[in-house]
Every structure is written in structure tokens, then in C-alpha cells.
Design a protein around this motif. Structure first.
Motif, PDB file in Angstrom:
ATOM      1  N   LEU A   1      -3.716 -12.011 -13.240  1.00 43.56           N
ATOM      2  CA  LEU A   1      -3.506 -10.652 -13.736  1.00 43.56           C
ATOM      3  C   LEU A   1      -2.017 -10.314 -13.645  1.00 43.56           C
ATOM      4  CD1 LEU A   1      -6.559  -8.725 -12.231  1.00 43.56           C
ATOM      5  CD2 LEU A   1      -6.345  -9.883 -14.452  1.00 43.56           C
ATOM      6  N   PRO A   2      -1.368 -10.084 -14.786  1.00 42.26           N
ATOM      7  CA  PRO A   2       0.099  -9.954 -14.781  1.00 42.26           C
ATOM      8  C   PRO A   2       0.614  -8.739 -14.023  1.00 42.26           C
ATOM      9  CG  PRO A   2      -0.808  -9.479 -16.960  1.00 42.26           C
ATOM     10  CD  PRO A   2      -1.921 -10.059 -16.153  1.00 42.26           C
ATOM     11  N   TYR A   3      -0.056  -7.598 -14.156  1.00 44.01           N
ATOM     12  CA  TYR A   3       0.484  -6.417 -13.474  1.00 44.01           C
ATOM     13  C   TYR A   3       0.243  -6.492 -11.968  1.00 44.01           C
ATOM     14  CZ  TYR A   3       2.332  -1.714 -13.120  1.00 44.01           C
ATOM     15  OH  TYR A   3       3.121  -0.635 -12.816  1.00 44.01           O
ATOM     16  N   LEU A   4      -0.884  -7.036 -11.553  1.00 44.14           N
ATOM     17  CA  LEU A   4      -1.138  -7.250 -10.124  1.00 44.14           C
ATOM     18  C   LEU A   4      -0.061  -8.159  -9.536  1.00 44.14           C
ATOM     19  CD1 LEU A   4      -2.865  -7.152  -7.523  1.00 44.14           C
ATOM     20  CD2 LEU A   4      -4.193  -9.073  -8.475  1.00 44.14           C
ATOM     21  N   GLU A   5       0.252  -9.242 -10.221  1.00 41.07           N
ATOM     22  CA  GLU A   5       1.304 -10.146  -9.748  1.00 41.07           C
ATOM     23  C   GLU A   5       2.644  -9.427  -9.679  1.00 41.07           C
ATOM     24  OE1 GLU A   5       3.297 -14.511 -10.760  1.00 41.07           O
ATOM     25  OE2 GLU A   5       2.065 -13.500 -12.269  1.00 41.07           O
ATOM     26  N   ALA A   6       2.928  -8.593 -10.679  1.00 44.67           N
ATOM     27  CA  ALA A   6       4.191  -7.849 -10.689  1.00 44.67           C
ATOM     28  C   ALA A   6       4.252  -6.872  -9.523  1.00 44.67           C
ATOM     29  CB  ALA A   6       4.340  -7.101 -12.012  1.00 44.67           C
ATOM     30  N   VAL A   7       3.151  -6.204  -9.227  1.00 43.32           N
ATOM     31  CA  VAL A   7       3.107  -5.266  -8.103  1.00 43.32           C
ATOM     32  C   VAL A   7       3.361  -5.989  -6.787  1.00 43.32           C
ATOM     33  CG1 VAL A   7       1.522  -3.860  -6.708  1.00 43.32           C
ATOM     34  CG2 VAL A   7       1.662  -3.520  -9.189  1.00 43.32           C
ATOM     35  N   ILE A   8       2.714  -7.132  -6.596  1.00 45.65           N
ATOM     36  CA  ILE A   8       2.882  -7.889  -5.354  1.00 45.65           C
ATOM     37  C   ILE A   8       4.306  -8.419  -5.238  1.00 45.65           C
ATOM     38  CG2 ILE A   8       2.181  -9.993  -4.142  1.00 45.65           C
ATOM     39  CD1 ILE A   8      -0.678  -9.441  -5.175  1.00 45.65           C
ATOM     40  N   ASN A   9       4.840  -8.987  -6.301  1.00 43.52           N
ATOM     41  CA  ASN A   9       6.214  -9.484  -6.263  1.00 43.52           C
ATOM     42  C   ASN A   9       7.209  -8.361  -5.970  1.00 43.52           C
ATOM     43  OD1 ASN A   9       5.531 -12.129  -6.765  1.00 43.52           O
ATOM     44  ND2 ASN A   9       6.012 -12.074  -8.943  1.00 43.52           N
ATOM     45  N   GLU A  10       6.997  -7.214  -6.604  1.00 43.03           N
ATOM     46  CA  GLU A  10       7.915  -6.097  -6.399  1.00 43.03           C
ATOM     47  C   GLU A  10       7.814  -5.576  -4.962  1.00 43.03           C
ATOM     48  OE1 GLU A  10      10.773  -3.257  -8.229  1.00 43.03           O
ATOM     49  OE2 GLU A  10      10.276  -5.391  -8.178  1.00 43.03           O
ATOM     50  N   GLY A  11       6.602  -5.565  -4.398  1.00 42.37           N
ATOM     51  CA  GLY A  11       6.449  -5.173  -3.000  1.00 42.37           C
ATOM     52  C   GLY A  11       7.146  -6.129  -2.057  1.00 42.37           C
ATOM     53  N   LEU A  12       7.043  -7.438  -2.335  1.00 49.74           N
ATOM     54  CA  LEU A  12       7.721  -8.434  -1.504  1.00 49.74           C
ATOM     55  C   LEU A  12       9.236  -8.346  -1.663  1.00 49.74           C
ATOM     56  CD1 LEU A  12       5.401 -11.528  -2.110  1.00 49.74           C
ATOM     57  CD2 LEU A  12       5.472 -10.056  -0.099  1.00 49.74           C
TER      58      LEU A  12
ATOM     59  N   ALA B   1       0.839  -1.204   0.000  1.00 45.39           N
ATOM     60  CA  ALA B   1       0.000   0.000   0.000  1.00 45.39           C
ATOM     61  C   ALA B   1       0.872   1.250   0.000  1.00 45.39           C
ATOM     62  CB  ALA B   1      -0.929  -0.010   1.216  1.00 45.39           C
ATOM     63  N   TYR B   2       1.936   1.229   0.790  1.00 40.00           N
ATOM     64  CA  TYR B   2       2.851   2.374   0.820  1.00 40.00           C
ATOM     65  C   TYR B   2       3.463   2.619  -0.563  1.00 40.00           C
ATOM     66  CZ  TYR B   2       7.275   4.832   1.114  1.00 40.00           C
ATOM     67  OH  TYR B   2       8.302   5.696   0.853  1.00 40.00           O
ATOM     68  N   TYR B   3       3.992   1.574  -1.183  1.00 36.25           N
ATOM     69  CA  TYR B   3       4.669   1.752  -2.470  1.00 36.25           C
ATOM     70  C   TYR B   3       3.703   2.209  -3.566  1.00 36.25           C
ATOM     71  CZ  TYR B   3       9.057  -0.096  -0.730  1.00 36.25           C
ATOM     72  OH  TYR B   3      10.233  -0.260  -0.039  1.00 36.25           O
ATOM     73  N   LEU B   4       2.451   1.758  -3.491  1.00 35.76           N
ATOM     74  CA  LEU B   4       1.477   2.216  -4.476  1.00 35.76           C
ATOM     75  C   LEU B   4       1.085   3.669  -4.223  1.00 35.76           C
ATOM     76  CD1 LEU B   4      -0.707  -0.997  -4.793  1.00 35.76           C
ATOM     77  CD2 LEU B   4       0.718   0.024  -6.578  1.00 35.76           C
ATOM     78  N   ALA B   5       0.987   4.051  -2.959  1.00 41.17           N
ATOM     79  CA  ALA B   5       0.696   5.451  -2.637  1.00 41.17           C
ATOM     80  C   ALA B   5       1.853   6.350  -3.052  1.00 41.17           C
ATOM     81  CB  ALA B   5       0.410   5.600  -1.140  1.00 41.17           C
ATOM     82  N   ALA B   6       3.076   5.848  -2.907  1.00 38.97           N
ATOM     83  CA  ALA B   6       4.271   6.637  -3.246  1.00 38.97           C
ATOM     84  C   ALA B   6       4.521   6.698  -4.746  1.00 38.97           C
ATOM     85  CB  ALA B   6       5.492   6.046  -2.547  1.00 38.97           C
TER      86      ALA B   6
ATOM     87  N   PRO C   1       2.103   6.993  -7.750  1.00 35.29           N
ATOM     88  CA  PRO C   1       0.737   7.100  -8.291  1.00 35.29           C
ATOM     89  C   PRO C   1       0.585   6.567  -9.710  1.00 35.29           C
ATOM     90  CG  PRO C   1       1.767   9.280  -8.015  1.00 35.29           C
ATOM     91  CD  PRO C   1       2.628   8.301  -7.302  1.00 35.29           C
ATOM     92  N   ASP C   2       1.619   6.636 -10.527  1.00 34.42           N
ATOM     93  CA  ASP C   2       1.513   6.093 -11.882  1.00 34.42           C
ATOM     94  C   ASP C   2       1.334   4.577 -11.852  1.00 34.42           C
ATOM     95  OD1 ASP C   2       1.781   8.614 -12.901  1.00 34.42           O
ATOM     96  OD2 ASP C   2       3.906   8.408 -13.429  1.00 34.42           O
ATOM     97  N   VAL C   3       2.056   3.932 -10.955  1.00 31.88           N
ATOM     98  CA  VAL C   3       1.919   2.480 -10.808  1.00 31.88           C
ATOM     99  C   VAL C   3       0.522   2.144 -10.292  1.00 31.88           C
ATOM    100  CG1 VAL C   3       2.753   0.450  -9.561  1.00 31.88           C
ATOM    101  CG2 VAL C   3       4.382   2.144 -10.422  1.00 31.88           C
ATOM    102  N   GLN C   4       0.053   2.931  -9.330  1.00 26.87           N
ATOM    103  CA  GLN C   4      -1.284   2.697  -8.775  1.00 26.87           C
ATOM    104  C   GLN C   4      -2.356   2.816  -9.865  1.00 26.87           C
ATOM    105  OE1 GLN C   4      -4.259   4.521  -5.311  1.00 26.87           O
ATOM    106  NE2 GLN C   4      -2.106   5.084  -5.345  1.00 26.87           N
ATOM    107  N   ARG C   5      -2.258   3.839 -10.702  1.00 28.88           N
ATOM    108  CA  ARG C   5      -3.247   4.016 -11.773  1.00 28.88           C
ATOM    109  C   ARG C   5      -3.174   2.877 -12.792  1.00 28.88           C
ATOM    110  NH1 ARG C   5      -2.063   9.613 -10.921  1.00 28.88           N
ATOM    111  NH2 ARG C   5      -0.292   9.535 -12.366  1.00 28.88           N
ATOM    112  N   LYS C   6      -1.968   2.421 -13.064  1.00 34.87           N
ATOM    113  CA  LYS C   6      -1.816   1.316 -14.025  1.00 34.87           C
ATOM    114  C   LYS C   6      -2.435   0.029 -13.475  1.00 34.87           C
ATOM    115  CE  LYS C   6       1.720  -0.780 -16.997  1.00 34.87           C
ATOM    116  NZ  LYS C   6       3.154  -0.757 -17.397  1.00 34.87           N
ATOM    117  N   LEU C   7      -2.247  -0.210 -12.180  1.00 37.98           N
ATOM    118  CA  LEU C   7      -2.860  -1.374 -11.551  1.00 37.98           C
ATOM    119  C   LEU C   7      -4.383  -1.251 -11.587  1.00 37.98           C
ATOM    120  CD1 LEU C   7      -2.869  -3.954  -9.817  1.00 37.98           C
ATOM    121  CD2 LEU C   7      -2.635  -2.484  -7.800  1.00 37.98           C
ATOM    122  N   GLN C   8      -4.904  -0.082 -11.254  1.00 36.98           N
ATOM    123  CA  GLN C   8      -6.353   0.110 -11.243  1.00 36.98           C
ATOM    124  C   GLN C   8      -6.944  -0.034 -12.643  1.00 36.98           C
ATOM    125  OE1 GLN C   8      -6.149   3.866  -9.237  1.00 36.98           O
ATOM    126  NE2 GLN C   8      -6.612   2.980  -7.223  1.00 36.98           N
ATOM    127  N   TYR C   9      -6.222   0.400 -13.637  1.00 35.14           N
ATOM    128  CA  TYR C   9      -6.692   0.212 -15.021  1.00 35.14           C
ATOM    129  C   TYR C   9      -6.808  -1.278 -15.341  1.00 35.14           C
ATOM    130  CZ  TYR C   9      -6.822   0.333 -20.119  1.00 35.14           C
ATOM    131  OH  TYR C   9      -7.177   0.133 -21.443  1.00 35.14           O
TER     132      TYR C   9
END
Length: 535
Positions: A388-399, A351-356, A358-366
């Protein structure tokens, strides 16, 4: 006793202490003298114990690797190896390495799957518990996860409505409404969510933290009496008190991670004479009492529902033996800690990294909107989002970036020695591969390895990245609940960011962390708002 005698005794004690540390250094039984590291670390375990107690071990070790290179000596008999290849060499099946005595500091009731050091005992326990985390079982647990994510949304929506009116919480509640957003520390809420999920999954009922909006859980006052009452309607419920569960888990992790790297002979003395260690040991006992109280409540009212405890009760080894009451409690305690801590820490960090960003957050929401048919109030299913490939990428990158298990789990080389990254190490040597540092290896992740950038998981060979990706440990002692944790993260992250937009409270706000056994956010202040078709 005269002053001269006292001085003589002190000098003798100091001389003895010096000899105790100097002689092994000169003997160099594991041939580690040639490896670089802090001067004190070469002579004594005190250096690593102090670093661990300060709460930033992963970051400290990372800086040492940047200074000295691949191999760093952390203690007289402990070498940290930052090469990604060390993950396979140190932790894989068949290398014979066992858990070190570091894990003895995590034993409270009896040895469970997590802290048993015997390979034979671990094999038996894992066979008993393995079915609990099969893919079929994980899917049976999914509805409970979704119920509690929905309960989180009920609370956040309520606060969003109050915040829209410009209101703020009472002293200590830590929220306010301003500029059309709800401003709050989201970390406690992810803690409440994770505890309620694991309470429901493991013990048949949530801890009620989301409903109470508070960190609280029942604790059995007498562990032995409570375990003796398991499943007995005649003995009734054990006597309980209440404690702040998140606080207790944090204290327990910090204590065990620090005392675990010190010599076993020192531990009783530290608990007796050093207040910080004494408080930590009390937290270990209270955490055990928390699991015992939850098990007692669950067994007092038999049910046909599927949960972790029922599956632990059904499990049998190859000889048909079920877990004893103490083993059942120890492994349920492991599920309580692992299922709450890792989920809350990782959810908050993502949540922190997505808030920090915003472009990544918008891409995930799209991606979520296109795949799921627009903004919706419902909690997603795992089936809807698991591919969902970008959701998986976001989670992996957060981990990868947060590395909640980042310290480098210690393994003891067994008879015959072990070759790691081309170097031979003799029996008894302690080795570890620091996940935090491996996750920042520029040869693998690129020159922007310190940056949160999910696109790397789509641009680079994912199979190659996975070789240096170690959020759940690796090999036979890797996290047995990995599938459950992944399912929870996919549902939580997708559901939260399909429903809300997050921004940081302050520009360039850092994610402050503190590390015990796990590396945890300390605070994460964000502003959230319900999404509309225009956001």
C-alpha cells in the motif's frame, strides 16, 4: 597536610588536566583544528559527554550544523558530517572503517553482533545470525506479531467501553473517558506491545505486559548461575526478581550513550564515583539479567516452535561452530533491546504524527478501507498491506521525522585513511553522519523538511530520497533485523488506524523526546475512539 600543600596539589592537578587537553590540540594529529565546533569540544570529550547525558544530542548537533555547516567538530577526534553523501562514504561496504570504542560501553556479557568492533569477528557472527532474519523467517514470525496486536486491541476496547461511560482509571493508570473518547498516554501501551512481541519472537513466551497492563519483567539474580543452568532440568530455574523493563532499557541507553563518548580510562572512575553513572551501570547488568532469565525459562522447556532463540541455536559459522552460551545470550540481548525499543518508539511517533495531522490520518484510513474492504475488527496480515503506497509513505515519513536512531553512529578510520565528501581523513579519526540532521536536509527533502508530509514519498524520486534515508543505519553494520521491524510496523500501523481514530489531547501538542542511544518519546497523550462507517 597543610593548606598550602593542598592548594599546590590542586593547582598541579589543574595544570596537568590543562596540558593533557592542550597538547593534543596543539599537535593536531588528525588535522581537525580547522573544523568549526564548540570551543570546549575542540579540547575535551567532556562537551559531548555532557550533551549526551542531557538527552538531546541529535537536536544539539543539528543546531550546530545549521550554525557551522556540513562539518562540525564534536570532540578532539570526532567530526560530524551532515552531507547525505557521507552515509555512503562512512558506512558502506569496502571503506574499511570500524566501530569506534563508543561501542565498548554497550558490552555487558560478551561482545555480540551489535558491539563487536573486530571486522573478522563481526563477519563470523553475522553469518551465524543472518538466517534468523531471512525473509522466510520473518514470515514465520508474523503470526506472533498479530496475536499481540489483537491483545492490545482487547485492552483498548475494554477501556473504550469504560470511557464511554465517563469512567476513569485508578490513580496511576492514566486514562479517562470524556467526549466519547478514551484519553490516555499511548506510549506505555506501545512499549507493552513491543516487549510482548519480542518476548514471544525471541524467547518463546511474551513478558505478559499487555495482560498485566504494567511494565514488568523477570531478571536473573545471578547471571553466571543462570547461564550455567541453560537447558538443564536438574539445576532448575534460576533465582529471579522483577524490574520495570522499559525503565531499565531507557536508563541503560542514556548511560551507555554518555559514557561511551568519554575516554575509556575515565569509565571505571565515573562508575565508581558518580551516582548517575553507577545507576546506569546497574541498569546494564539488570538488562543482561533480563535476557538470561528469559533464555533460561525458554530452554528449560524445549519446544519445536520457531523463534529467534531456536534459530540462534541452529546457526553455525563456516567452520561448523555454533554460538557459545555467552554469545547466544549477548545476541539474544541485542534482539531484546532492538526489537522492543525501536518498534515501540517508532509506532508511538507515527501515532503522534497521524493524530497531529488529521487529514493524513483520514487519507491513510481511506486507503486501508478501499484496499481491505472497509472497517474490520481483524488484525491485518503483512501480505494485505505491504504494497500500500500511502501506508508505506506514512511509515517512511514517521521514521524520517522521528529518527529513533539519530545520533550519527561513530566509525573509526582504518589504515590508509578515508576520503569523505572530498575531504581526506587519516587513520584513527572518528567520523559520523547524524541521521537526524541528514533527514532534515532541505536540498533533499525540500524547504518543508521539518514538516510531516508523507506525500513527498509519492511526489519525488523515491530512489533519490532513499540515498538520504537512514533509519536502520547502512552497510555491513546496518540493522540485521530491518525486515522484521518493517513487517511489524506495517501490521501495527495499518491495524491500529483501520480500527481507531486518534486525536491529540492538546492543540499544537509537541512530541517530547529524550535520547540515549535511541531517541524516544517521553509521553504521547491522545484521545482514541473506535471507527465507524462515518469516521
Amino acid at each position: 597536610m597543610s593548606a598550602t600543600t593542598i592548594v599546590s596539589v590542586i593547582l598541579l592537578l589543574l595544570l596537568a588536566a590543562c596540558l593533557i587537553h592542550l597538547v593534543p590540540y596543539l599537535r593536531d594529529p588528525h588535522a581537525l583544528c580547522s573544523y568549526p565546533g564548540p570551543l570546549l569540544a575542540k579540547f575535551s570529550d567532556v562537551w559531548l559527554g555532557r550533551v549526551a547525558a542531557q538527552g538531546h544530542r541529535s537536536e544539539t548537533v543539528h543546531e550546530l550544523h545549521k550554525k557551522y555547516g556540513t562539518f562540525v567538530r564534536l570532540a578532539p577526534n570526532h567530526l560530524s558530517i551532515s552531507d547525505p553523501a557521507a552515509i555512503q562514504d562512512v558506512y558502506a561496504h569496502g571503506n574499511g572503517a570500524t566501530k569506534s570504542n563508543f561501542y565498548d560501553a554497550f558490552v555487558s556479557i560478551t561482545r555480540g553482533l551489535f558491539n563487536t568492533r573486530s571486522r573478522a569477528d563481526h563477519t563470523r557472527k553475522r553469518k551465524v545470525v543472518a538466517h534468523v532474519f531471512s525473509q522466510k523467517s520473518v514470515l514465520e514470525f508474523e503470526p506472533y506479531t498479530r496475536v499481540h496486536v489483537s491483545a492490545l486491541f482487547t485492552q483498548w476496547d475494554r477501556l473504550c467501553e469504560l470511557g464511554a461511560k465517563g469512567l476513569e482509571g485508578k490513580e496511576g493508570e492514566g486514562w479517562r473517558g470524556e467526549g466519547g473518547r478514551l484519553w490516555m498516554d499511548c506510549l506505555p501501551w506501545f512499549n507493552y506491545l513491543a516487549f510482548d512481541i519480542i518476548g514471544d519472537l525471541a524467547f518463546g513466551a511474551p513478558f505478559g505486559m499487555l495482560e498485566a497492563c504494567a511494565d514488568t519483567a523477570p531478571v536473573a539474580i545471578s547471571q553466571e548461575a543462570a547461564m550455567a543452568s541453560y537447558g538443564s532440568s536438574e539445576k532448575g530455574m534460576p533465582e529471579i526478581t522483577h524490574c520495570p523493563a522499559v525503565k531499565i532499557i531507557n536508563e541503560r541507553g542514556e548511560y551507555s550513550a554518555s559514557i561511551g563518548v568519554l575516554p575509556p580510562s575515565w569509565r571505571p572512575w565515573l562508575i565508581r564515583w558518580v551516582p548517575w553513572y553507577r545507576r546506569g551501570n546497574t541498569s546494564v547488568e539488570m538488562l543482561a539479567g533480563m535476557a538470561i532469565a528469559a533464555i533460561s525459562k525458554r530452554l528449560a522447556a524445549p519446544t519445536e516452535r520457531t523463534d529467534l532463540l531456536s534459530k540462534l541455536q541452529q546457526g553455525k559459522d563456516e567452520d561448523g561452530r555454533p554460538l557459545s552460551a555467552r554469545e547466544l545470550t549477548a545476541d539474544a540481548l541485542t534482539q531484546l533491546i532492538a526489537g522492543s525499543d525501536t518498534t515501540s518508539n517508532s509506532s508511538c511517533a507515527i501515532a503522534y504524527y497521524l493524530a497531529a495531522n488529521p487529514d493524513v490520518q483520514r487519507k491513510l484510513q481511506y486507503e486501508l478501507d478501499v484496499s481491505l474492504g472497509g472497517i474490520d475488527d481483524s488484525v491485518v496480515t503483512y501480505e494485505q498491506v505491504k504494497r500500500l503506497p500511502y501506508l508505506e509513505a506514512v511509515i517512511n515519513e514517521g521514521l524520517r521525522m522521528h529518527s529513533t536512531s539519530g545520533i550519527g553512529l561513530p566509525r573509526e578510520v582504518s589504515a590508509g585513511g578515508l576520503t569523505v565528501c572530498g575531504r581526506f581523513f587519516s587513520e584513527g579519526t572518528i567520523l559520523s553522519a547524524p541521521t537526524y540532521t541528514v533527514h532534515r536536509n532541505e536540498e533533499v527533502w525540500g524547504r518543508d523538511a521539518d514538516r510531516f508530509r508523507p506525500e513527498r514519498w509519492l511526489e519525488q524520486d523515491k530512489n533519490e530520497l532513499q540515498k538520504a534515508f537512514n533509519p536502520f543505519s547502512f552497510g555491513p553494520r546496518g540493522c540485521i533485523g530491518r525486515s522484521l521491524a518493517v513487517m511489524e510496523l506495517f501490521i501495527i500501523v495499518a491495524s491500529v488506524f483501520r480500527r481507531y481514530c486518534f486525536v491529540l489531547e492538546e492543540l499544537n501538542q509537541k512530541l517530547e523526546t529524550k535520547e540515549g542511544f535511541l531517541r524516544k518519546p517521553v509521553v504521547c497523550k491522545v484521545g482514541i475512539a473506535r471507527r465507524t462507517s462515518n469516521t
